[in-house]
Design a protein around this motif. Structure first.
Motif, PDB file in Angstrom:
ATOM      1  N   GLY A 148      17.727-169.159  -9.277  1.00 43.31           N
ATOM      2  CA  GLY A 148      17.301-169.412 -10.647  1.00 43.31           C
ATOM      3  C   GLY A 148      15.962-170.091 -10.766  1.00 43.31           C
ATOM      4  N   ARG A 149      15.394-170.538  -9.659  1.00 40.42           N
ATOM      5  CA  ARG A 149      14.160-171.326  -9.714  1.00 40.42           C
ATOM      6  C   ARG A 149      12.971-170.509 -10.212  1.00 40.42           C
ATOM      7  N   LEU A 150      12.837-169.287  -9.723  1.00 36.78           N
ATOM      8  CA  LEU A 150      11.678-168.467 -10.077  1.00 36.78           C
ATOM      9  C   LEU A 150      11.684-168.120 -11.562  1.00 36.78           C
ATOM     10  N   HIS A 151      12.851-167.862 -12.097  1.00 37.60           N
ATOM     11  CA  HIS A 151      12.966-167.480 -13.506  1.00 37.60           C
ATOM     12  C   HIS A 151      12.593-168.631 -14.435  1.00 37.60           C
ATOM     13  N   GLN A 152      12.722-169.867 -13.980  1.00 35.03           N
ATOM     14  CA  GLN A 152      12.423-171.029 -14.802  1.00 35.03           C
ATOM     15  C   GLN A 152      10.919-171.299 -14.922  1.00 35.03           C
ATOM     16  N   CYS A 153      10.112-170.637 -14.109  1.00 35.96           N
ATOM     17  CA  CYS A 153       8.662-170.868 -14.129  1.00 35.96           C
ATOM     18  C   CYS A 153       8.023-170.174 -15.333  1.00 35.96           C
ATOM     19  N   ASP A 154       6.939-170.750 -15.815  1.00 36.98           N
ATOM     20  CA  ASP A 154       6.201-170.129 -16.908  1.00 36.98           C
ATOM     21  C   ASP A 154       5.644-168.773 -16.490  1.00 36.98           C
ATOM     22  N   ASP A 155       5.167-168.676 -15.253  1.00 34.92           N
ATOM     23  CA  ASP A 155       4.612-167.422 -14.729  1.00 34.92           C
ATOM     24  C   ASP A 155       5.177-167.202 -13.326  1.00 34.92           C
ATOM     25  N   PRO A 156       6.290-166.472 -13.193  1.00 42.38           N
ATOM     26  CA  PRO A 156       6.923-166.283 -11.886  1.00 42.38           C
ATOM     27  C   PRO A 156       6.003-165.664 -10.836  1.00 42.38           C
ATOM     28  N   TRP A 157       5.139-164.730 -11.234  1.00 40.21           N
ATOM     29  CA  TRP A 157       4.266-164.082 -10.258  1.00 40.21           C
ATOM     30  C   TRP A 157       3.233-165.076  -9.701  1.00 40.21           C
ATOM     31  N   ALA A 158       2.636-165.877 -10.558  1.00 41.44           N
ATOM     32  CA  ALA A 158       1.680-166.881 -10.097  1.00 41.44           C
ATOM     33  C   ALA A 158       2.377-167.904  -9.202  1.00 41.44           C
ATOM     34  N   LEU A 189       9.333-154.899  -4.962  1.00 38.89           N
ATOM     35  CA  LEU A 189       8.290-154.960  -5.989  1.00 38.89           C
ATOM     36  C   LEU A 189       7.049-155.709  -5.516  1.00 38.89           C
ATOM     37  N   THR A 190       7.217-156.787  -4.772  1.00 42.99           N
ATOM     38  CA  THR A 190       6.103-157.707  -4.508  1.00 42.99           C
ATOM     39  C   THR A 190       5.603-157.759  -3.071  1.00 42.99           C
ATOM     40  N   GLN A 238       4.727-158.994 -15.825  1.00 43.91           N
ATOM     41  CA  GLN A 238       5.938-158.840 -16.634  1.00 43.91           C
ATOM     42  C   GLN A 238       7.079-158.244 -15.820  1.00 43.91           C
ATOM     43  N   ARG A 239       6.753-157.318 -14.943  1.00 45.89           N
ATOM     44  CA  ARG A 239       7.777-156.721 -14.087  1.00 45.89           C
ATOM     45  C   ARG A 239       8.369-157.759 -13.143  1.00 45.89           C
ATOM     46  N   VAL A 240       7.530-158.653 -12.633  1.00 48.52           N
ATOM     47  CA  VAL A 240       8.037-159.728 -11.776  1.00 48.52           C
ATOM     48  C   VAL A 240       8.937-160.662 -12.577  1.00 48.52           C
ATOM     49  N   ARG A 241       8.574-160.914 -13.824  1.00 51.98           N
ATOM     50  CA  ARG A 241       9.396-161.780 -14.675  1.00 51.98           C
ATOM     51  C   ARG A 241      10.784-161.168 -14.876  1.00 51.98           C
ATOM     52  N   VAL A 242      10.835-159.853 -15.095  1.00 55.00           N
ATOM     53  CA  VAL A 242      12.124-159.167 -15.249  1.00 55.00           C
ATOM     54  C   VAL A 242      12.934-159.269 -13.961  1.00 55.00           C
ATOM     55  N   SER A 243      12.268-159.063 -12.832  1.00 56.34           N
ATOM     56  CA  SER A 243      12.956-159.160 -11.545  1.00 56.34           C
ATOM     57  C   SER A 243      13.483-160.570 -11.301  1.00 56.34           C
ATOM     58  N   ALA A 244      12.705-161.582 -11.713  1.00 55.99           N
ATOM     59  CA  ALA A 244      13.135-162.975 -11.555  1.00 55.99           C
ATOM     60  C   ALA A 244      14.357-163.260 -12.419  1.00 55.99           C
ATOM     61  N   ARG A 245      14.386-162.674 -13.618  1.00 52.08           N
ATOM     62  CA  ARG A 245      15.551-162.860 -14.483  1.00 52.08           C
ATOM     63  C   ARG A 245      16.795-162.201 -13.873  1.00 52.08           C
ATOM     64  N   GLY A 305      21.877-163.248  -8.573  1.00 52.96           N
ATOM     65  CA  GLY A 305      21.828-163.945  -7.290  1.00 52.96           C
ATOM     66  C   GLY A 305      21.264-163.068  -6.183  1.00 52.96           C
ATOM     67  N   ASP A 306      21.769-163.225  -4.969  1.00 50.38           N
ATOM     68  CA  ASP A 306      21.230-162.527  -3.802  1.00 50.38           C
ATOM     69  C   ASP A 306      21.257-161.013  -3.934  1.00 50.38           C
ATOM     70  N   ASP A 307      22.142-160.490  -4.771  1.00 48.59           N
ATOM     71  CA  ASP A 307      22.238-159.040  -4.926  1.00 48.59           C
ATOM     72  C   ASP A 307      20.948-158.438  -5.473  1.00 48.59           C
ATOM     73  N   ALA A 308      20.122-159.242  -6.121  1.00 47.28           N
ATOM     74  CA  ALA A 308      18.892-158.731  -6.742  1.00 47.28           C
ATOM     75  C   ALA A 308      17.643-159.046  -5.924  1.00 47.28           C
ATOM     76  N   ILE A 309      17.793-159.709  -4.778  1.00 45.39           N
ATOM     77  CA  ILE A 309      16.607-160.115  -4.011  1.00 45.39           C
ATOM     78  C   ILE A 309      15.861-158.912  -3.451  1.00 45.39           C
ATOM     79  N   SER A 310      16.588-157.838  -3.121  1.00 41.13           N
ATOM     80  CA  SER A 310      15.928-156.656  -2.570  1.00 41.13           C
ATOM     81  C   SER A 310      14.965-156.043  -3.581  1.00 41.13           C
ATOM     82  N   GLY A 311      15.319-156.096  -4.863  1.00 41.27           N
ATOM     83  CA  GLY A 311      14.423-155.564  -5.889  1.00 41.27           C
ATOM     84  C   GLY A 311      13.127-156.347  -5.965  1.00 41.27           C
ATOM     85  N   LEU A 312      13.208-157.662  -5.846  1.00 47.33           N
ATOM     86  CA  LEU A 312      12.012-158.497  -5.860  1.00 47.33           C
ATOM     87  C   LEU A 312      11.140-158.218  -4.643  1.00 47.33           C
ATOM     88  N   ILE A 313      11.776-158.039  -3.487  1.00 44.95           N
ATOM     89  CA  ILE A 313      11.034-157.746  -2.256  1.00 44.95           C
ATOM     90  C   ILE A 313      10.306-156.414  -2.372  1.00 44.95           C
TER      91      ILE A 313
END
Length: 227
Positions: free
Chosen positions: A96-106, A61-62, A38-45, A51-59
């Motif tokens: 936007g690609r990751l957010h469109q997935c049913d399960d972004p973490w998978a 986290l994962t 769920q946390r990855v899903r929030v980060s993907a959103r 955009g790129d400003d949020a990529i550091s948060g995803l990095i």
């Protein structure tokens, strides 16, 4: 004159009681910590929105989890980091690609697995014998006493076929169900379960042997000290 009795009081039919039930439900949901997925899903959103400003948060986290998973395939931490970097670059190029997935973490795990396999195919054959790097070498002082245990686990993991070790990482460290693992690895849940069971048996045997060897060496050293 007859007076009709009022209808019986029903708690379930009053708006106030419904509001109270909803409030209790919301309170329970609020008290339950979100899962990692769920946390990855929030980060993907956030990535899709900012955009790129949020990529550091995803990095942040994962990255550690992704490198740990990639290492089971590449058997080398440097290559695992390269695989993760390649996947992150692709994600950043299409925010936007990751957010469109049913399960972004998978989906992210599948991307990293594909990049790891690409690196593995490009690597010279002689280099495939490299050791699995210990992912926990950057330990704090209070963790150093556990380092040898971690090394023993990773030595045992290295003895497993890649098909089994990647299932172990996803099951134990990522706490995925066999159905979720099957989705990441493109296999059936029963195959994932079988690989996990075989791996656990092998790991148990390997760790038991290492423990016996360590105990034997300790007894030997004490015996020499008394001579």
């Amino acid at each position: 004159m007859s007076h009709s009795n009022p209808p019986p009081f029903s708690r379930s039919s009053t708006p106030g009681s419904c509001l109270s039930a909803n409030s209790r439900s919301a309170a329970v949901d609020a008290s339950t910590p979100p899962s990692f997925s769920q946390r990855v899903r929030v980060s993907a959103r956030q990535l899709a929105d900012l955009g790129d400003d949020a990529i550091s948060g995803l990095i942040d986290l994962t990255s550690l989890r992704l490198v740990r998973f990639a290492t089971t395939i590449t058997r080398n931490q440097h290559d695992a980091e390269d695989a993760v970097q390649a996947a992150i670059v692709k994600v950043a190029s299409q925010p936007g690609r990751l957010h469109q997935c049913d399960d972004p973490w998978a989906f992210l795990l599948r991307m990293v697995r594909n990049e790891s396999l690409i690196i593995l195919r490009r690597r010279p054959r002689w280099n495939l014998l490299g050791d699995v790097c210990d992912l926990l070498t950057r330990c704090r002082v209070d963790e150093l006493e556990r380092e040898e245990s971690y090394r023993a686990i990773w030595r045992a993991m290295r003895s497993l076929p890649t098909q089994q070790s990647e299932v172990v990482v996803l099951k134990i460290w990522e706490e995925m169900t066999f159905a979720e693992i099957a989705d990441v690895l493109d296999i059936t849940p029963s195959t994932a379960a079988s690989r996990y069971r075989y791996a656990v048996v092998k790991l148990s045997d390997r760790l038991r042997l290492e423990l016996d060897d360590t105990t034997g060496e300790a007894h030997s050293e004490r015996g020499q000290q008394h001579v």
